[in-house]
Design a protein around this motif. Structure first.
Motif, short mmCIF file in Angstrom:
data_model
loop_
_atom_site.label_atom_id
_atom_site.label_comp_id
_atom_site.label_asym_id
_atom_site.label_seq_id
_atom_site.Cartn_x
_atom_site.Cartn_y
_atom_site.Cartn_z
N UNK A 116 0.82 -1.21 0.00
CA UNK A 116 0.00 0.00 0.00
C UNK A 116 0.86 1.27 0.00
N UNK A 117 1.92 1.26 -0.80
CA UNK A 117 2.81 2.42 -0.92
C UNK A 117 3.80 2.58 0.20
N UNK A 118 3.83 1.66 1.15
CA UNK A 118 4.74 1.74 2.29
C UNK A 118 5.75 0.61 2.22
N UNK A 119 7.03 0.95 2.33
CA UNK A 119 8.08 -0.07 2.30
C UNK A 119 8.25 -0.67 3.69
N UNK A 120 8.23 -1.99 3.75
CA UNK A 120 8.41 -2.72 4.99
C UNK A 120 9.62 -3.64 4.84
N UNK A 121 10.53 -3.57 5.82
CA UNK A 121 11.72 -4.43 5.84
C UNK A 121 11.40 -5.67 6.68
#
Length: 128
Positions: free
Chosen positions: A23-28
């Motif tokens: 949803x447009x958010x980068x998650x590591x």
């Protein structure tokens, strides 16, 4: 909560991370040598870049509020080397900074991240 299958566990080399765009958010998402999984924001607020998935996993001992030493795992940013607690997102080098963390688990061999946003959609996934 919405669950998103990110990748297969074998897509993440132990002691490294991958980045997923949800949803447009980068998650590591990080995998330890004991196959423990952690997920937090990929955005490093110090360098203002989405780079934490490329950081180095390490461990240290910190003294908690009760005065008890506890071992923690962290990721060190590849840019300026600030360390973030993998479990809480708390910056170990600047207590005023905390990253969002996310629930992550295995579903058979699939790595699954849970987000609270009800409208989040998996847009893209880059395996680093």
């Amino acid at each position: 909560m919405n669950q998103y299958t990110i990748c297969n566990l074998n897509d993440i080399i132990p002691e490294t991370g991958v980045c997923a765009l949800v949803d447009g958010k980068q998650i590591a998402i990080f995998r330890t040598k004991h196959n423990h999984l952690f997920a937090l924001d990929n955005y490093d607020p110090f360098s203002q870049a989405n780079v934490l998935s490329r950081g180095l996993i390490g461990g240290t001992t910190v003294t908690n509020d009760a005065g008890i030493d506890e071992a923690i795992l962290y990721v060190a940013s590849p840019i300026y080397k600030q360390r973030f607690n993998l479990a809480t997102g708390q910056c170990l080098d600047d207590e005023s900074v905390t990253l969002n963390t996310y629930q992550v688990a295995l579903n058979e061999d699939d790595v699954v991240v849970q987000l609270e946003a009800s409208s989040a959609t998996l847009l893209e996934m880059d395996v680093v």
